[in-house]
Write an enzyme that holds these catalytic residues in place. Sequence first.
Site, PDB file in Angstrom:
ATOM      1  N   HIS A   1      -7.534  -3.375   4.779  1.00  0.00           N
ATOM      2  CA  HIS A   1      -6.895  -1.991   4.674  1.00  0.00           C
ATOM      3  C   HIS A   1      -7.642  -1.168   3.727  1.00  0.00           C
ATOM      4  O   HIS A   1      -8.350  -0.157   3.976  1.00  0.00           O
ATOM      5  CB  HIS A   1      -5.587  -2.013   4.213  1.00  0.00           C
ATOM      6  CG  HIS A   1      -4.805  -0.687   3.746  1.00  0.00           C
ATOM      7  ND1 HIS A   1      -5.075  -0.402   2.586  1.00  0.00           N
ATOM      8  CD2 HIS A   1      -4.128  -0.124   4.250  1.00  0.00           C
ATOM      9  CE1 HIS A   1      -4.339   0.841   2.341  1.00  0.00           C
ATOM     10  NE2 HIS A   1      -3.824   0.915   3.493  1.00  0.00           N
ATOM     11  N   ASN A   2      -7.884  -1.800   2.629  1.00  0.00           N
ATOM     12  CA  ASN A   2      -8.580  -0.903   1.441  1.00  0.00           C
ATOM     13  C   ASN A   2     -10.171  -0.766   1.717  1.00  0.00           C
ATOM     14  O   ASN A   2     -10.611   0.260   1.354  1.00  0.00           O
ATOM     15  CB  ASN A   2      -8.568  -1.960   0.108  1.00  0.00           C
ATOM     16  CG  ASN A   2      -7.418  -1.575  -0.592  1.00  0.00           C
ATOM     17  OD1 ASN A   2      -6.162  -1.518   0.056  1.00  0.00           O
ATOM     18  ND2 ASN A   2      -7.281  -1.764  -1.691  1.00  0.00           N
TER      19      ASN A   2
ATOM     20  N   GLU B   1     -10.229   1.862   4.007  1.00  0.00           N
ATOM     21  CA  GLU B   1      -9.533   3.037   3.237  1.00  0.00           C
ATOM     22  C   GLU B   1     -10.962   3.552   2.461  1.00  0.00           C
ATOM     23  O   GLU B   1     -11.214   4.942   2.635  1.00  0.00           O
ATOM     24  CB  GLU B   1      -8.893   2.788   2.030  1.00  0.00           C
ATOM     25  CG  GLU B   1      -8.342   3.617   1.071  1.00  0.00           C
ATOM     26  CD  GLU B   1      -7.571   2.991  -0.165  1.00  0.00           C
ATOM     27  OE1 GLU B   1      -6.618   2.467   0.233  1.00  0.00           O
ATOM     28  OE2 GLU B   1      -7.943   3.031  -1.429  1.00  0.00           O
TER      29      GLU B   1
ATOM     30  N   SER C   1       0.899  -1.010  -0.036  1.00  0.00           N
ATOM     31  CA  SER C   1       0.087  -0.090   0.208  1.00  0.00           C
ATOM     32  C   SER C   1       0.904   1.376  -0.056  1.00  0.00           C
ATOM     33  O   SER C   1       2.060   1.331   0.722  1.00  0.00           O
ATOM     34  CB  SER C   1      -0.907   0.002   1.189  1.00  0.00           C
ATOM     35  OG  SER C   1      -1.714   1.177   1.081  1.00  0.00           O
TER      36      SER C   1
ATOM     37  N   LYS D   1      -4.376  -6.815   3.421  1.00  0.00           N
ATOM     38  CA  LYS D   1      -4.579  -5.540   2.393  1.00  0.00           C
ATOM     39  C   LYS D   1      -5.799  -5.302   2.186  1.00  0.00           C
ATOM     40  O   LYS D   1      -6.284  -3.994   2.013  1.00  0.00           O
ATOM     41  CB  LYS D   1      -3.598  -5.865   1.198  1.00  0.00           C
ATOM     42  CG  LYS D   1      -3.732  -4.725   0.309  1.00  0.00           C
ATOM     43  CD  LYS D   1      -3.156  -3.245   0.654  1.00  0.00           C
ATOM     44  CE  LYS D   1      -3.064  -2.562  -0.246  1.00  0.00           C
ATOM     45  NZ  LYS D   1      -3.916  -2.136  -1.171  1.00  0.00           N
TER      46      LYS D   1
END
Length: 471
Positions: A186-187, A190, A128, A183
Amino acid sequence: MESSKIGLIGLAVMGQNLARNIASQNFKVSVYNRTTETMTSFIEAHGSDNLVGQADLKEFVESLESPRKIIVMVKAGRPVDLVISSLLPLLDKGDTIIDCGNSHFPDTIRREKELSEQSIHFIGCGVSGGEEGALKGPSLMPGGNKKVWSELEPIFTAIAAKDFSDKPCVTYLGNDGAGHYVKMVHNGIEYAVMQMMAEAYDVLSKSFGLTAPQIADIFEKYNEGKLQSFLFEIAVPILRQKDDLAEGYLLDKILDKAGQKGTGRWTAIEGMERGVDISTIVQAVNARIVSSRKDFRTELATKYDNPSVGKQLPTEALEEIIKELESALYAGMLLSYAQGFDLLRAAAEEMKWDLNYAEIARIWEGGCIIRAQILNTLHAAFEKSNNAPLWTIEDIVADLQESWGSLRTVTILGAQSGAPMPSLSAALSSFEGMSSARTSANFIQGLRDSFGAHTYKRTDREGTFHTEWGN
Ligand code: 6PG
């Protein structure tokens, strides 16, 4: 010629920048791209003793030190499988492929299994930080065989961003798909954080008629306080950008249709599949879906008259609302993290990943898109409380207790001024549901039992009950 320490396939901007980052850390890297011209012009611009290009895949593979380490940085999905199958006949047992794209974790699990059957190692590593992060230091989220990872660690540690204590933003996360799972979450976070920021922008504009640069001034102040983050940092110049093709500010001319490549949607689906409330993320995905229906929205806007739109508040109220909004955004963001970490916990249990949540918060402190001051708070909270669920940790409870009321004030304001707040209001509902000893589900159970004899349990005695309702 001296062999390269590592190879990289896929020279779109992320791949180019990652290769430059590796070379700048004094690891010799060979690069390959399906379209040779891209590789040639990249090498012309950035080639060095440490950064060499190969036009032929076989020569690329032969240029690498054994056992080989090859980063694949191509579009998620079929392109990754195509690269792997073109590499396979050229590799030897013990070589490692590292997928640094945004791959969906079930693909990573499958690839790791298939390749291990051929004695080829596979590491799925979330990366990222966008283009700049790839070049100057991304946050890295690797998963796969731990022993294999330890051989890659020196390179990945050297290229990673630094956390608040100057330690590299990389940590081994777990077997097979653990890195890509983290990940993905995480997105998802986000998406939720960006959506909440967009809701704040919308309510300031609808309730007070503020212009983009006026909102920039507010966000700039937010970025000096507890909302300090990369996303607020980049929001300020976006809000201030003048249009170079027409009068006014560029943001006002950008078509209101948000794109998405899938990671937010995958997270939302995972929440449903695992029975975890990640409503702030789900609503953020939903808001992008609503945004994408521009023609339909435009048509409906001519059919319905929204009495709230255009009703502006007196400017005297602004100062107080700016404070409330800051606090509401803080609560909303804390809750989207709490939901994201809940999902990680549920997945880790089922997939037997030994995730360390303090470490995950730590590696998100630097390099990645959601890097923010708040992550330092989460990191410290998880460390102090032995990775307990975020909602239960003393310091977080105190923070939420203090900011929760603002979430209510701001969502009421949103409703009054015709500014939809899908993610902020989801944060409020989720928090109020989760922190209520009693919800309204007794009513659902009554209805289910009435129309379908689905039975119910009682609060005052053991057993399963059914009632002939109305009799
Ligand atoms: C990152 C970003 C990166 C990418 C998003 C965009 O961590 O560097 O998350 O991976 O910008 O996937 O996703 P959407 O196109 O779905 O918004």
